[in-house]
Design a protein around this motif. Structure first.
Motif, PDB file in Angstrom:
ATOM      1  N   ILE A 169      10.709  39.901  14.824  1.00 29.05           N
ATOM      2  CA  ILE A 169      11.815  40.857  14.681  1.00 29.05           C
ATOM      3  C   ILE A 169      13.092  40.129  14.282  1.00 29.05           C
ATOM      4  CG2 ILE A 169      13.264  42.532  15.881  1.00 29.05           C
ATOM      5  CD1 ILE A 169      10.894  43.061  17.765  1.00 29.05           C
ATOM      6  N   GLN A 170      13.379  39.032  14.971  1.00 30.66           N
ATOM      7  CA  GLN A 170      14.595  38.275  14.676  1.00 30.66           C
ATOM      8  C   GLN A 170      14.571  37.711  13.260  1.00 30.66           C
ATOM      9  OE1 GLN A 170      14.250  35.751  18.244  1.00 30.66           O
ATOM     10  NE2 GLN A 170      16.288  36.461  18.825  1.00 30.66           N
ATOM     11  N   SER A 171      13.412  37.226  12.839  1.00 28.99           N
ATOM     12  CA  SER A 171      13.296  36.688  11.487  1.00 28.99           C
ATOM     13  C   SER A 171      13.511  37.784  10.448  1.00 28.99           C
ATOM     14  CB  SER A 171      11.915  36.053  11.297  1.00 28.99           C
ATOM     15  OG  SER A 171      11.735  35.634   9.954  1.00 28.99           O
ATOM     16  N   TYR A 172      12.875  38.933  10.650  1.00 28.24           N
ATOM     17  CA  TYR A 172      12.978  40.033   9.696  1.00 28.24           C
ATOM     18  C   TYR A 172      14.406  40.571   9.608  1.00 28.24           C
ATOM     19  CZ  TYR A 172      12.246  44.526   7.438  1.00 28.24           C
ATOM     20  OH  TYR A 172      12.337  45.595   6.575  1.00 28.24           O
ATOM     21  N   ALA A 173      15.073  40.699  10.771  1.00 27.08           N
ATOM     22  CA  ALA A 173      16.401  41.314  10.823  1.00 27.08           C
ATOM     23  C   ALA A 173      17.531  40.304  10.671  1.00 27.08           C
ATOM     24  CB  ALA A 173      16.564  42.076  12.134  1.00 27.08           C
ATOM     25  N   GLY A 174      17.205  39.016  10.531  1.00 26.31           N
ATOM     26  CA  GLY A 174      18.239  38.004  10.398  1.00 26.31           C
ATOM     27  C   GLY A 174      19.051  37.810  11.663  1.00 26.31           C
ATOM     28  N   LEU A 175      18.381  37.845  12.812  1.00 26.16           N
ATOM     29  CA  LEU A 175      19.067  37.716  14.101  1.00 26.16           C
ATOM     30  C   LEU A 175      18.957  36.293  14.624  1.00 26.16           C
ATOM     31  CD1 LEU A 175      17.598  40.963  15.699  1.00 26.16           C
ATOM     32  CD2 LEU A 175      19.924  40.697  14.821  1.00 26.16           C
ATOM     33  N   GLN A 176      19.999  35.857  15.316  1.00 27.85           N
ATOM     34  CA  GLN A 176      20.030  34.519  15.910  1.00 27.85           C
ATOM     35  C   GLN A 176      20.232  34.627  17.410  1.00 27.85           C
ATOM     36  OE1 GLN A 176      19.507  31.728  14.102  1.00 27.85           O
ATOM     37  NE2 GLN A 176      19.369  32.898  12.182  1.00 27.85           N
ATOM     38  N   GLY A 177      19.804  33.609  18.142  1.00 24.13           N
ATOM     39  CA  GLY A 177      20.073  33.545  19.573  1.00 24.13           C
ATOM     40  C   GLY A 177      19.146  34.415  20.396  1.00 24.13           C
ATOM     41  N   GLU A 178      19.602  34.715  21.604  1.00 19.38           N
ATOM     42  CA  GLU A 178      18.794  35.489  22.545  1.00 19.38           C
ATOM     43  C   GLU A 178      18.676  36.931  22.073  1.00 19.38           C
ATOM     44  OE1 GLU A 178      18.755  36.694  27.322  1.00 19.38           O
ATOM     45  OE2 GLU A 178      20.381  35.481  26.462  1.00 19.38           O
ATOM     46  N   PHE A 179      17.472  37.494  22.206  1.00 23.07           N
ATOM     47  CA  PHE A 179      17.296  38.903  21.828  1.00 23.07           C
ATOM     48  C   PHE A 179      18.143  39.754  22.764  1.00 23.07           C
ATOM     49  CE2 PHE A 179      14.815  42.858  21.183  1.00 23.07           C
ATOM     50  CZ  PHE A 179      14.866  42.877  19.795  1.00 23.07           C
ATOM     51  N   PRO A 180      18.874  40.756  22.217  1.00 21.54           N
ATOM     52  CA  PRO A 180      19.957  41.365  22.989  1.00 21.54           C
ATOM     53  C   PRO A 180      19.593  42.446  23.994  1.00 21.54           C
ATOM     54  CG  PRO A 180      19.924  42.269  20.770  1.00 21.54           C
ATOM     55  CD  PRO A 180      18.893  41.178  20.810  1.00 21.54           C
ATOM     56  N   TYR A 181      18.339  42.842  24.087  1.00 15.64           N
ATOM     57  CA  TYR A 181      17.988  43.858  25.093  1.00 15.64           C
ATOM     58  C   TYR A 181      16.544  43.650  25.547  1.00 15.64           C
ATOM     59  CZ  TYR A 181      15.980  46.194  20.963  1.00 15.64           C
ATOM     60  OH  TYR A 181      15.282  46.476  19.819  1.00 15.64           O
ATOM     61  N   PRO A 182      16.216  44.118  26.749  1.00 12.58           N
ATOM     62  CA  PRO A 182      14.861  43.921  27.272  1.00 12.58           C
ATOM     63  C   PRO A 182      13.866  44.917  26.675  1.00 12.58           C
ATOM     64  CG  PRO A 182      16.183  45.108  28.868  1.00 12.58           C
ATOM     65  CD  PRO A 182      17.111  44.741  27.740  1.00 12.58           C
ATOM     66  N   ILE A 183      12.593  44.520  26.677  1.00 13.37           N
ATOM     67  CA  ILE A 183      11.504  45.408  26.279  1.00 13.37           C
ATOM     68  C   ILE A 183      10.527  45.494  27.455  1.00 13.37           C
ATOM     69  CG2 ILE A 183       9.710  45.909  24.588  1.00 13.37           C
ATOM     70  CD1 ILE A 183      11.130  44.026  22.650  1.00 13.37           C
ATOM     71  N   ILE A 184      10.235  46.705  27.879  1.00 12.01           N
ATOM     72  CA  ILE A 184       9.338  46.926  29.013  1.00 12.01           C
ATOM     73  C   ILE A 184       7.883  46.768  28.573  1.00 12.01           C
ATOM     74  CG2 ILE A 184       8.555  48.602  30.733  1.00 12.01           C
ATOM     75  CD1 ILE A 184      11.307  49.975  30.443  1.00 12.01           C
ATOM     76  N   ALA A 185       7.110  46.076  29.391  1.00 14.10           N
ATOM     77  CA  ALA A 185       5.658  46.059  29.237  1.00 14.10           C
ATOM     78  C   ALA A 185       5.123  47.245  30.033  1.00 14.10           C
ATOM     79  CB  ALA A 185       5.076  44.741  29.737  1.00 14.10           C
ATOM     80  N   GLY A 186       5.036  48.403  29.393  1.00 11.72           N
ATOM     81  CA  GLY A 186       4.700  49.628  30.099  1.00 11.72           C
ATOM     82  C   GLY A 186       3.213  49.751  30.407  1.00 11.72           C
ATOM     83  N   THR A 187       2.896  50.666  31.295  1.00 14.26           N
ATOM     84  CA  THR A 187       1.508  50.986  31.593  1.00 14.26           C
ATOM     85  C   THR A 187       1.156  52.306  30.928  1.00 14.26           C
ATOM     86  OG1 THR A 187       2.002  52.266  33.597  1.00 14.26           O
ATOM     87  CG2 THR A 187       1.756  49.868  33.838  1.00 14.26           C
ATOM     88  N   ARG A 188      -0.129  52.501  30.696  1.00 10.68           N
ATOM     89  CA  ARG A 188      -0.567  53.759  30.089  1.00 10.68           C
ATOM     90  C   ARG A 188      -0.225  54.950  30.988  1.00 10.68           C
ATOM     91  NH1 ARG A 188      -3.079  54.677  25.746  1.00 10.68           N
ATOM     92  NH2 ARG A 188      -3.444  52.431  25.484  1.00 10.68           N
ATOM     93  N   GLN A 189      -0.312  54.754  32.296  1.00 14.78           N
ATOM     94  CA  GLN A 189       0.007  55.836  33.218  1.00 14.78           C
ATOM     95  C   GLN A 189       1.477  56.223  33.129  1.00 14.78           C
ATOM     96  OE1 GLN A 189      -2.267  57.626  35.198  1.00 14.78           O
ATOM     97  NE2 GLN A 189      -0.461  58.948  35.181  1.00 14.78           N
ATOM     98  N   THR A 190       2.349  55.216  33.067  1.00 21.05           N
ATOM     99  CA  THR A 190       3.781  55.505  32.939  1.00 21.05           C
ATOM    100  C   THR A 190       4.056  56.257  31.649  1.00 21.05           C
ATOM    101  OG1 THR A 190       4.465  53.600  34.271  1.00 21.05           O
ATOM    102  CG2 THR A 190       6.070  54.474  32.713  1.00 21.05           C
ATOM    103  N   ALA A 191       3.458  55.796  30.553  1.00 22.75           N
ATOM    104  CA  ALA A 191       3.656  56.461  29.263  1.00 22.75           C
ATOM    105  C   ALA A 191       3.166  57.905  29.313  1.00 22.75           C
ATOM    106  CB  ALA A 191       2.942  55.687  28.162  1.00 22.75           C
ATOM    107  N   ALA A 192       2.032  58.134  29.969  1.00 22.81           N
ATOM    108  CA  ALA A 192       1.506  59.494  30.097  1.00 22.81           C
ATOM    109  C   ALA A 192       2.440  60.352  30.945  1.00 22.81           C
ATOM    110  CB  ALA A 192       0.108  59.458  30.702  1.00 22.81           C
ATOM    111  N   ASP A 193       2.931  59.800  32.053  1.00 22.70           N
ATOM    112  CA  ASP A 193       3.819  60.547  32.945  1.00 22.70           C
ATOM    113  C   ASP A 193       5.111  60.956  32.238  1.00 22.70           C
ATOM    114  OD1 ASP A 193       1.974  60.292  34.962  1.00 22.70           O
ATOM    115  OD2 ASP A 193       3.033  58.656  35.992  1.00 22.70           O
TER     116      ASP A 193
END
Length: 223
Positions: A84-108
């Protein structure tokens, strides 16, 4: 199941690229946007998360915390972030978290897209957008199919409207942008509107002769 507008958003467990916490603790007293994507290492999702990262200063200026989600592991997210950083030309720490969700959470949360499945035939997460207020209630939800990337400039426009109308007695018309005229809400009488909006308002004439379309300058700068 899903979440309806005005309901308190579930306080889900978040295992993310920036640590583990409960969603309400992450939001704290801020506005927040939670957006899901179908899968890591996919083309449209890469453009979306890159665009969202580029627009982080715009979200920060509005006091909005950003967090992503898909049913992929933290390790997968961290590896994909480099793409993502390479494609978007971003440097440094990625600026927001990404959740590793569960299928149950996604369904709920009503996130699963039955028309898009992985290699094993399991439904993937759709492109959901949830905007959550400081009161932890759902203020807006959008649902896009996997084939259609989201317009994050439109999402920012919507946030401007939500934050304005949360504190001012106005609504925003079609295609409105911050700074443009707003509409006086129908529940206000003309006398109340005159008191609330020192810049006044203009009534639009329509064939019915009803004076329900009342435009007033954007009251953002009023106390």
């Amino acid at each position: 199941m899903g979440v309806n507008l005005g309901q308190v958003f579930p306080n889900i467990d978040c295992k993310t690229t920036k640590g583990d916490y409960k969603l309400h603790d992450f939001i704290n007293e801020s506005w927040s946007i939670l957006f899901s994507h179908p899968a890591d290492y996919t083309p449209v999702c890469t453009t979306e998360l890159g665009t969202a990262a580029q627009l982080k200063p715009e979200f920060d200026a509005r006091g909005v915390k950003m967090i992503g989600l898909s049913i992929d592991s933290v390790d997968s997210h961290n590896g994909w972030i480099k793409d993502i950083q390479s494609y978007a030309g971003l440097q440094g720490e990625f600026p927001y978290p990404i959740i590793a969700g569960t299928r149950q959470t996604a369904a709920d949360l009503g996130m699963l897209d039955p028309d898009e499945v992985d290699a094993s035939g399991m439904a993937l997460t759709a492109r959901c957008v949830f905007i959550i207020g400081p009161d932890k209630k759902l203020k807006l939800s959008l649902l896009y199919p996997a084939t259609t990337g989201r317009n994050f400039n439109e999402i920012i426009r919507v946030i401007d409207s939500l934050q304005l109308t949360a504190t001012k007695k106005v609504a925003t018309p079609a295609n409105w942008k911050s700074g443009e005229d707003c509409m006086v809400v129908p529940s206000l009488s003309d006398a109340q509107a005159t008191e609330l909006f020192p810049k006044g308002f203009k009534v639009t004439e329509v064939p019915s002769k009803k004076s329900y379309i009342r435009l007033t300058p954007d009251p953002s700068n009023l106390p």
